[in-house]
Design a protein around this motif. Structure first.
Motif, mmCIF file in Angstrom:
data_model
loop_
_atom_site.group_PDB
_atom_site.id
_atom_site.type_symbol
_atom_site.label_atom_id
_atom_site.label_comp_id
_atom_site.label_asym_id
_atom_site.label_seq_id
_atom_site.Cartn_x
_atom_site.Cartn_y
_atom_site.Cartn_z
ATOM 1 N N LEU A 3 29.761 -30.256 8.909
ATOM 2 C CA LEU A 3 30.865 -31.137 8.529
ATOM 3 C C LEU A 3 30.865 -31.196 7.012
ATOM 4 O O LEU A 3 29.892 -31.609 6.394
ATOM 5 C CB LEU A 3 30.662 -32.528 9.123
ATOM 6 N N LEU A 4 31.926 -30.741 6.395
ATOM 7 C CA LEU A 4 31.978 -30.640 4.939
ATOM 8 C C LEU A 4 32.465 -31.933 4.306
ATOM 9 O O LEU A 4 33.176 -32.717 4.931
ATOM 10 C CB LEU A 4 32.896 -29.486 4.531
ATOM 11 N N LEU A 5 32.102 -32.133 3.055
ATOM 12 C CA LEU A 5 32.561 -33.298 2.308
ATOM 13 C C LEU A 5 34.083 -33.303 2.245
ATOM 14 O O LEU A 5 34.707 -34.359 2.317
ATOM 15 C CB LEU A 5 31.962 -33.294 0.896
ATOM 16 N N ALA A 6 34.688 -32.129 2.194
ATOM 17 C CA ALA A 6 36.150 -32.047 2.170
ATOM 18 C C ALA A 6 36.733 -32.625 3.454
ATOM 19 O O ALA A 6 37.782 -33.258 3.441
ATOM 20 C CB ALA A 6 36.594 -30.601 1.988
ATOM 21 N N ASP A 7 36.044 -32.401 4.599
ATOM 22 C CA ASP A 7 36.497 -32.986 5.861
ATOM 23 C C ASP A 7 36.465 -34.508 5.781
ATOM 24 O O ASP A 7 37.374 -35.185 6.240
ATOM 25 C CB ASP A 7 35.620 -32.531 7.027
ATOM 26 N N LEU A 8 35.392 -35.032 5.195
ATOM 27 C CA LEU A 8 35.276 -36.483 5.056
ATOM 28 C C LEU A 8 36.307 -37.019 4.073
ATOM 29 O O LEU A 8 36.874 -38.082 4.281
ATOM 30 C CB LEU A 8 33.866 -36.871 4.604
ATOM 31 N N ALA A 9 36.564 -36.264 3.012
ATOM 32 C CA ALA A 9 37.522 -36.711 2.001
ATOM 33 C C ALA A 9 38.948 -36.718 2.546
ATOM 34 O O ALA A 9 39.804 -37.442 2.049
ATOM 35 C CB ALA A 9 37.426 -35.835 0.762
ATOM 36 N N SER A 10 39.207 -35.907 3.589
ATOM 37 C CA SER A 10 40.557 -35.837 4.133
ATOM 38 C C SER A 10 40.914 -37.097 4.930
ATOM 39 O O SER A 10 42.078 -37.347 5.191
ATOM 40 C CB SER A 10 40.701 -34.612 5.036
ATOM 41 N N GLN A 37 24.507 -43.642 4.677
ATOM 42 C CA GLN A 37 24.635 -43.486 3.227
ATOM 43 C C GLN A 37 25.995 -42.902 2.884
ATOM 44 O O GLN A 37 26.671 -42.353 3.746
ATOM 45 C CB GLN A 37 23.540 -42.544 2.702
ATOM 46 N N ALA A 38 26.335 -42.981 1.613
ATOM 47 C CA ALA A 38 27.601 -42.399 1.159
ATOM 48 C C ALA A 38 27.591 -40.894 1.411
ATOM 49 O O ALA A 38 26.550 -40.249 1.284
ATOM 50 C CB ALA A 38 27.796 -42.676 -0.329
ATOM 51 N N GLY A 42 27.174 -31.027 0.299
ATOM 52 C CA GLY A 42 26.118 -30.155 0.813
ATOM 53 C C GLY A 42 25.198 -30.796 1.833
ATOM 54 O O GLY A 42 24.251 -30.159 2.276
ATOM 55 N N ALA A 43 25.440 -32.041 2.185
ATOM 56 C CA ALA A 43 24.566 -32.718 3.146
ATOM 57 C C ALA A 43 24.871 -32.245 4.562
ATOM 58 O O ALA A 43 25.990 -31.852 4.881
ATOM 59 C CB ALA A 43 24.755 -34.225 3.057
ATOM 60 N N PHE A 44 23.862 -32.274 5.416
ATOM 61 C CA PHE A 44 24.038 -31.977 6.827
ATOM 62 C C PHE A 44 23.974 -33.289 7.588
ATOM 63 O O PHE A 44 23.208 -34.190 7.235
ATOM 64 C CB PHE A 44 22.952 -31.021 7.324
ATOM 65 N N TYR A 45 24.766 -33.375 8.623
ATOM 66 C CA TYR A 45 24.854 -34.612 9.378
ATOM 67 C C TYR A 45 24.414 -34.383 10.814
ATOM 68 O O TYR A 45 24.541 -33.284 11.346
ATOM 69 C CB TYR A 45 26.293 -35.145 9.353
ATOM 70 N N SER A 46 23.871 -35.424 11.397
ATOM 71 C CA SER A 46 23.494 -35.362 12.806
ATOM 72 C C SER A 46 23.984 -36.637 13.488
ATOM 73 O O SER A 46 24.253 -37.640 12.830
ATOM 74 C CB SER A 46 21.979 -35.228 12.959
ATOM 75 N N ALA A 47 24.089 -36.569 14.783
ATOM 76 C CA ALA A 47 24.521 -37.741 15.553
ATOM 77 C C ALA A 47 23.299 -38.451 16.100
ATOM 78 O O ALA A 47 22.385 -37.819 16.627
ATOM 79 C CB ALA A 47 25.434 -37.311 16.691
ATOM 80 N N GLU A 48 23.271 -39.754 15.949
ATOM 81 C CA GLU A 48 22.201 -40.578 16.496
ATOM 82 C C GLU A 48 22.832 -41.476 17.562
ATOM 83 O O GLU A 48 23.677 -42.312 17.251
ATOM 84 C CB GLU A 48 21.593 -41.430 15.371
ATOM 85 N N LEU A 49 22.439 -41.264 18.811
ATOM 86 C CA LEU A 49 23.051 -41.978 19.918
ATOM 87 C C LEU A 49 22.017 -42.840 20.631
ATOM 88 O O LEU A 49 21.142 -42.322 21.319
ATOM 89 C CB LEU A 49 23.663 -40.987 20.918
ATOM 90 N N PRO A 50 22.114 -44.162 20.478
ATOM 91 C CA PRO A 50 21.159 -45.031 21.171
ATOM 92 C C PRO A 50 21.421 -45.022 22.683
ATOM 93 O O PRO A 50 22.554 -44.899 23.132
ATOM 94 C CB PRO A 50 21.435 -46.413 20.576
ATOM 95 N N TYR A 51 20.346 -45.143 23.455
ATOM 96 C CA TYR A 51 20.470 -45.221 24.915
ATOM 97 C C TYR A 51 20.834 -46.639 25.309
ATOM 98 O O TYR A 51 20.003 -47.421 25.736
ATOM 99 C CB TYR A 51 19.156 -44.814 25.589
ATOM 100 N N ASP A 52 22.103 -46.972 25.163
ATOM 101 C CA ASP A 52 22.569 -48.308 25.532
ATOM 102 C C ASP A 52 23.735 -48.179 26.496
ATOM 103 O O ASP A 52 24.008 -47.088 27.011
ATOM 104 C CB ASP A 52 22.942 -49.117 24.285
#
Length: 158
Positions: A3-10, A37-38, A42-52
């Protein structure tokens, strides 16, 4: 594919007390993200899904986002209201508005269903009267917090 920063900026990104909230529009579908965080270049992102209780819904939404980022069809939303459900919700809220403004059930029924469907005699036992009363009750239930049930669809137990 990251997921690119450009995607987030859009989309729209807003800072809140609990982190960053982003709304992305990819392939015509709106995706809501929460970031600790902001966003950074170049950052990589992951999904954190709590078991709720919302795990199944979050997992489905995460998978739809992954498919969108990778250019695949995202598929249908987890829960979609049918046209009949949307119409009933709209009628319930309109009926409640009339009732709150002091209109009688008969007047509410005339506005919602048309005066031709309302009989001159036999109003007390007519099905349109009963339907109007049920709609007002449904509207009250929605306003008292029942609308939250729309956000949490019935479980898909197998």
């Amino acid at each position: 594919m990251p997921l690119l920063l450009a995607d987030l900026a859009s989309g729209s990104i807003k800072r809140a007390s609990d982190g960053w909230h982003a709304v992305l529009r990819i392939q015509g579908v709106q995706h809501h993200l929460w970031l600790k965080q902001a966003p950074q270049l170049g950052a990589f992102y992951s999904a954190e899904l709590p078991y709720d209780a919302d795990y199944e819904i979050r997992g489905y939404a995460s998978h739809r986002l992954w498919r969108a980022i990778n250019g695949r069809p995202v598929g249908p939303p987890y829960h979609r209201l049918s046209a009949q459900q949307r119409e009933r919700l709209a009628l319930a809220l309109r009926a409640l508005d009339g009732y709150t403004d002091g209109a009688s059930y008969r007047i509410i029924a005339e506005v919602l269903f048309g005066g031709k469907r309302i009989p001159e005699r036999g109003w007390k036992t007519h099905d349109v009267r009963a339907r109007t009363i049920r709609l007002v009750k449904a509207g009250r239930a929605l306003v008292r917090g029942g609308y939250r049930a729309l956000l949490r669809p019935p479980s898909r137990k197998h």
